[in-house]
Design a protein around this motif. Structure first.
Motif, short mmCIF file in Angstrom:
data_model
loop_
_atom_site.label_atom_id
_atom_site.label_comp_id
_atom_site.label_asym_id
_atom_site.label_seq_id
_atom_site.Cartn_x
_atom_site.Cartn_y
_atom_site.Cartn_z
N ASN A 89 0.79 -1.41 0.13
CA ASN A 89 -0.05 0.06 -0.10
C ASN A 89 0.91 1.41 0.05
O ASN A 89 1.55 1.62 1.06
CB ASN A 89 -0.93 0.05 1.20
CG ASN A 89 -1.92 1.07 1.29
OD1 ASN A 89 -1.78 2.28 0.54
ND2 ASN A 89 -3.24 0.84 2.01
N PRO A 90 0.93 2.09 -1.26
CA PRO A 90 1.86 3.12 -1.02
C PRO A 90 1.28 4.35 -0.16
O PRO A 90 2.17 4.93 0.15
CB PRO A 90 1.61 3.76 -2.64
CG PRO A 90 0.35 3.15 -3.15
CD PRO A 90 0.12 1.77 -2.33
N ASP A 91 0.09 4.32 0.33
CA ASP A 91 -0.29 5.19 1.38
C ASP A 91 0.35 4.94 2.76
O ASP A 91 0.08 6.05 3.49
CB ASP A 91 -1.65 5.56 1.27
CG ASP A 91 -2.22 5.97 0.02
OD1 ASP A 91 -1.36 6.88 -0.47
OD2 ASP A 91 -3.16 5.61 -0.70
N ASN A 92 0.45 3.71 3.01
CA ASN A 92 1.11 3.31 4.42
C ASN A 92 2.49 3.56 4.60
O ASN A 92 3.00 3.25 5.57
CB ASN A 92 0.66 2.16 4.71
CG ASN A 92 -0.86 1.73 4.77
OD1 ASN A 92 -1.63 2.80 4.79
ND2 ASN A 92 -1.52 0.59 5.02
N ASP A 102 10.90 12.68 3.07
CA ASP A 102 10.43 11.25 3.29
C ASP A 102 11.65 10.44 3.00
O ASP A 102 11.87 9.23 3.80
CB ASP A 102 9.20 10.74 2.48
CG ASP A 102 8.63 9.53 2.76
OD1 ASP A 102 7.93 9.59 3.82
OD2 ASP A 102 8.98 8.54 2.10
N ALA A 139 1.23 12.71 -0.60
CA ALA A 139 -0.18 12.44 -0.68
C ALA A 139 -0.81 12.83 -2.10
O ALA A 139 -1.63 12.16 -2.43
CB ALA A 139 -1.13 13.06 0.47
N ARG A 140 -0.08 13.74 -2.67
CA ARG A 140 -0.69 14.30 -4.03
C ARG A 140 -0.12 13.57 -5.28
O ARG A 140 -0.38 14.00 -6.34
CB ARG A 140 -0.48 15.83 -4.11
CG ARG A 140 -1.21 16.45 -3.14
CD ARG A 140 -0.87 17.88 -3.08
NE ARG A 140 -1.71 18.65 -2.11
CZ ARG A 140 -2.92 19.36 -2.23
NH1 ARG A 140 -3.47 19.16 -3.53
NH2 ARG A 140 -3.76 19.97 -1.30
N GLY A 143 -0.40 6.65 -7.71
CA GLY A 143 -0.02 5.40 -6.97
C GLY A 143 1.60 5.03 -7.37
O GLY A 143 2.58 4.63 -6.91
N LYS A 146 4.05 7.34 -6.12
CA LYS A 146 4.26 6.88 -4.62
C LYS A 146 5.23 5.84 -4.22
O LYS A 146 6.14 5.87 -3.62
CB LYS A 146 3.07 6.90 -3.79
CG LYS A 146 1.98 8.02 -3.48
CD LYS A 146 0.92 7.57 -3.13
CE LYS A 146 -0.16 8.70 -2.98
NZ LYS A 146 -1.59 8.42 -2.65
N GLN A 147 4.88 4.74 -5.11
CA GLN A 147 5.75 3.69 -4.97
C GLN A 147 7.25 3.95 -5.30
O GLN A 147 8.22 3.24 -4.91
CB GLN A 147 5.24 2.48 -5.88
CG GLN A 147 3.94 1.71 -5.17
CD GLN A 147 4.11 1.26 -3.75
OE1 GLN A 147 4.57 2.18 -2.95
NE2 GLN A 147 3.93 0.00 -3.47
#
Ligand SMILES: Nc1ncnc2c1ncn2[C@@H]1O[C@H](COP(=O)(O)OP(=O)(O)OP(=O)(O)O)[C@@H](O)[C@H]1O
Ligand SMILES: [Mg+2]
Length: 279
Positions: A89-92, A102, A139-140, A143, A146-147
């Motif tokens: 999960n990219p968001d976690n 980050d 967050a913006r 997917g 993010k990964q």
């Protein structure tokens, strides 16, 4: 050549489930620079196996050796540094307020001095083609982006091995392709060893070898072509059939004789062209 990952007769049970082995007598060897895909049904032990390789879980029996170091109390922190993990999960996976923060976070945690940290953050984000997004809010991002940032976070730590635990499964086809391409490039540059846990046939097809897990056991290993020639049985191993195999089945049902051997898409086109369409 010494394998970079060596598991010998690993047994593992979760403490809250003493009844069942999550891993039973698993032995395997992975060479430096290999790309390994691990496939298998939900609950077959893939993630448990991954966590055993990076020392997040300690086996009940058996030996884990990473880069010639036996996994023990003395080596565990070194081993965790050698093995980077990217999860589903990219968001976690974000802790920083910006992309740059980050990626810096884990380095800061390891006490990397600030000057070196900045260099490594820039290099890692450049590698995953996300340096232009350094000051954005995670967050913006899409997917796939993010990964890629999550991968940069791992790459900045300079691991020898990277484990992708279904890291592309929540992405659309474009995002998957982005991530796989990124890993391929990094792998070529730094002789990284890649272990990718996946249900995606195209991702598995990229591997040098595929390991198949079933109910905690490693039941099969082989090159993609060997494993894919299992045909319909593949579905029962936890993979979708590749397109040429699906087409072979459909043709067979229509009474057309098809080759038993595995056909790549190109092989399928050649075969169709020469054996079917020209008749
Ligand atoms: N924290 C836990 N506590 C107890 N049992 C667990 C725990 N995590 C996993 N298990 C059990 O261990 C077995 C292996 O699980 P694991 O997560 O390794 O499988 P997996 O192949 O990664 O599955 P998935 O494809 O769903 O991710 C399963 O039976 C699972 O229910
Ligand atoms: Mg899993």
């Amino acid at each position: 050549m010494q394998p970079i990952v060596k598991l010998e007769n690993i047994d593992f049970k979760y403490p809250n489930d003493e009844e069942k082995y999550a891993l039973k007598d698993v032995s395997l060897e992975i060479q430096r620079g290999e790309w390994i895909a691990i496939i298998g049904h939900n609950g077959s032990g893939k993630s448990t196996l991954a966590k055993t390789i990076n020392g997040l879980l300690l086996p009940e029996n058996g030996a884990v050796t990473i880069n010639d170091k036996p996994l023990n109390a003395e080596n565990i922190w070194d081993i965790r540094k050698m093995v980077g993990m990217v999860f589903q999960n990219p968001d976690n996976q974000f802790v920083g307020a910006t992309v740059e923060d980050d990626v810096a976070f884990a380095l800061e945690n390891q006490g990397v001095p600030r000057d070196e940290m900045l260099v490594r953050v820039k290099a890692a984000l450049t590698k995953v083609r996300m340096w232009d997004f350094a000051s954005r809010e995670p967050a913006r991002l899409s997917g796939g982006q993010k990964q890629r940032v999550a991968i940069a976070g791992v790459v900045a730590l300079r691991p020898d091995i990277i484990i992708l635990d279904e890291a592309t499964s929540m992405l659309d086809p474009e995002g998957r392709e982005e991530v796989i391409q990124t890993i391929k490039e990094i792998k070529e540059e730094s002789n990284l060893t890649v272990i990718s846990i996946t249900h995606d046939i195209d991702e598995a097809a990229n591997a040098n070898r595929i390991f198949v897990m079933k109910q905690g056991e490693l039941i099969k290993e082989g090159q993609p072509a060997e494993i894919f020639s299992a045909g319909p049985e593949l579905i029962s191993l936890g993979l979708d059939l590749p397109f040429p195999e699906k087409l072979k089945l459909a043709l067979k049902e229509k009474g057309i004789a098809v080759p038993d051997r595995y056909l790549t898409e190109e092989g399928m086109i050649d075969w169709l062209w020469t054996s079917v369409l020209n008749k």
